[in-house]
Design a protein around this motif. Structure first.
Motif, mmCIF file in Angstrom:
data_model
loop_
_atom_site.group_PDB
_atom_site.id
_atom_site.type_symbol
_atom_site.label_atom_id
_atom_site.label_comp_id
_atom_site.label_asym_id
_atom_site.label_seq_id
_atom_site.Cartn_x
_atom_site.Cartn_y
_atom_site.Cartn_z
ATOM 1 N N MET A 141 0.823 -1.210 0.000
ATOM 2 C CA MET A 141 0.000 0.000 0.000
ATOM 3 C C MET A 141 0.859 1.263 0.000
ATOM 4 O O MET A 141 0.580 2.219 -0.721
ATOM 5 N N SER A 142 1.908 1.265 0.815
ATOM 6 C CA SER A 142 2.777 2.440 0.868
ATOM 7 C C SER A 142 3.503 2.631 -0.450
ATOM 8 O O SER A 142 3.748 3.763 -0.889
ATOM 9 N N ASN A 143 3.823 1.539 -1.122
ATOM 10 C CA ASN A 143 4.483 1.636 -2.421
ATOM 11 C C ASN A 143 3.534 2.199 -3.478
ATOM 12 O O ASN A 143 3.944 2.998 -4.333
ATOM 13 N N LEU A 144 2.264 1.818 -3.415
ATOM 14 C CA LEU A 144 1.280 2.360 -4.352
ATOM 15 C C LEU A 144 1.089 3.858 -4.125
ATOM 16 O O LEU A 144 0.945 4.632 -5.083
ATOM 17 N N MET A 145 1.096 4.276 -2.860
ATOM 18 C CA MET A 145 1.035 5.715 -2.561
ATOM 19 C C MET A 145 2.250 6.432 -3.142
ATOM 20 O O MET A 145 2.133 7.528 -3.707
ATOM 21 N N ALA A 146 3.416 5.807 -3.001
ATOM 22 C CA ALA A 146 4.645 6.407 -3.525
ATOM 23 C C ALA A 146 4.573 6.562 -5.040
ATOM 24 O O ALA A 146 4.986 7.592 -5.599
#
Length: 454
Positions: free
Chosen positions: A84-89
């Motif tokens: 999820m944090s990678n998708l936000m990035a």
């Protein structure tokens, strides 16, 4: 060339001063030609590079502690948080590169043009602190790796990391492609090391697949939630937004509507592919930690030095610890290279001044090295661990100050014209910005409460 308030959307507000504009990273600005009539693959290769420089910040030593803790304590459950944090990035970096390509300004320059002088100056101070904190984590990570690999004392290792100033200066004078090549090579080293670690640790494939599925336990378990938010805070790096909005301008693309649209497309592909590789690295750290420590009842491994000491004995594989430390060294050195570039972009962008590159990078490095030397001299290894935690807290404090302006600018039709965020993208970007702000505020509250109670 001087900017014109009549033709430049960033000077559309009454009262803005029209001043000579310094190009972002002027020594390499538009220095790499993109062939106009080339094939899709050739154009993609021409744009490839900036995304990998940005991806470095998503796999730096500051991420390692949270990934190690998440794997050793909660097995594969927090893989979904990394995803999820990678998708936000991916979303935020796409907005950053679009800002740079469409407006010809990096995020720091855009902040200076849009906000009042006091606000802009305050943002610059906050950003410099964040870059220093990120640099601090990278310096300490490199020093720890040198200590683990070669037995070099931490204090000496911290001083050795200052040499990257010379490396960056030399490579940038040779051409920006040389910096990109070095960074991609070091990323390859990190990926190769962890690919081998994954094979050696023999993780549970079914468990990994389940780990990528969201679980309500992440929210209901306070301890898991704390580490999950720590992973989020350590993954999305504020200085990367400034960096990306600048280095995409090293490509000489057509500045008409069609050329900008094409540049956005290829730069987004580059960025997305690079960040997916960063996802692999972060996931690999957590998976190796889970397969090595959690499965053997070692649920308390959260420090890099401890993980290094335990890897080879627990796996029974010679060289596992050495490859872990080698990947850490490559990660730390890579991050210092991109961190010094980000420092130059921020100072020049916010203040509209230009220092000699070697002087700017020396100042950036000293800001990080001086506290690292002081703490290492006084507290030794335990002090460096606390300093890593502090650096992540400072980064969390600054993150919203970079994300919110980025969303504001790219959602403003006056500034972006036909490239303004579509309604669905604008709402999604604001949702991500608000969520990052709230989660980091919660993390900071818990961190400070823990400090006061201890």
């Amino acid at each position: 060339m001087p900017n014109s308030r009549e033709t430049d959307p960033f000077y559309s507000k009454p009262g803005w001063r029209s001043v000579p504009e310094l190009r972002s990273l002027s020594e390499v600005h538009r220095s790499l030609v993109v062939p106009v009539s080339a094939s899709f693959v050739r154009k993609l290769l021409a744009f490839a590079g900036p995304g990998f420089l940005v991806a470095v910040g998503y796999m730096d030593p500051g991420n390692w502690a949270t990934d190690l803790a998440g794997g050793s304590k909660y097995n594969y459950s927090l893989l979904t948080v990394i995803m999820m944090s990678n998708l936000m990035a991916i979303l935020l970096q796409a907005l950053a590169l679009k800002l740079g390509i469409v407006t010809g300004r990096d995020l720091a320059q855009a902040c200076r043009d849009h906000f009042s002088r006091p606000v802009s100056f305050g943002l610059w101070i906050i950003c410099e602190l964040a870059i220093a904190a990120c640099d601090l984590a990278e310096v300490i990570g490199s020093a720890i790796a040198l200590n683990l690999l070669f037995g070099i004392p931490l204090l000496v290792g911290v001083c050795i990391t200052a040499l990257d100033v010379i490396v960056v200066l030399f490579l940038q004078n040779k051409g920006f492609r040389y910096i990109e090549a070095l960074v991609i090579t070091l990323i390859g080293v990190i990926g190769g090391c962890f690919a081998w670690e994954l094979l050696a640790s023999q993780p549970n494939v079914v468990g990994i697949a389940k780990g990528f599925l969201p679980s309500p336990q992440i929210v209901t378990d306070p301890g898991m939630l704390y580490i999950a938010i720590g992973i989020l805070g350590a993954t999305v790096m504020p200085h990367n937004l400034y960096l990306h909005s600048s280095i995409v301008q090293t490509r000489r693309y057509e500045t008409n509507s069609e050329g900008k649209r094409e540049a956005i497309k290829f730069a987004t592909i580059d960025s997305t592919l690079a960040l997916m590789f960063a996802l692999f690295i972060n996931a690999a750290i957590l998976i190796v930690s889970a397969a090595t420590f959690y499965t053997r009842g070692r649920n308390d491994v959260a420090e890099i030095q401890e993980a290094y000491k335990l890897l080879s004995p627990l796996l029974g594989v010679t060289g596992a610890s050495t490859l872990f430390a080698l990947a850490l060294l490559a990660s730390g050195q890579n991050s210092t290279l991109t961190g010094t570039l980000a420092g130059q972009i921020v100072m020049e962008g916010f203040l509209n001044i230009r220092l000699r590159p070697w002087l700017r990078r020396l100042i950036t490095r000293l800001i990080a090295i001086i506290p690292a030397i002081a703490v290492t001299s006084i507290s030794g290894e335990s002090g460096t661990t606390n300093l890593l935690v502090l650096s992540q807290v400072i980064l969390s404090l600054h993150l919203s100050f970079a994300v919110f302006p980025l969303v504001i600018f790219t959602s403003d039709k006056v500034k972006m014209g036909e490239f303004v965020n579509r309604p669905w993208l604008k709402y999604l970007a604001w949702f991500v910005a608000m969520m990052i702000g709230l989660l980091n505020a919660w993390l900071l509250f818990q961190t400070f409460r823990g400090w006061f109670q201890s």
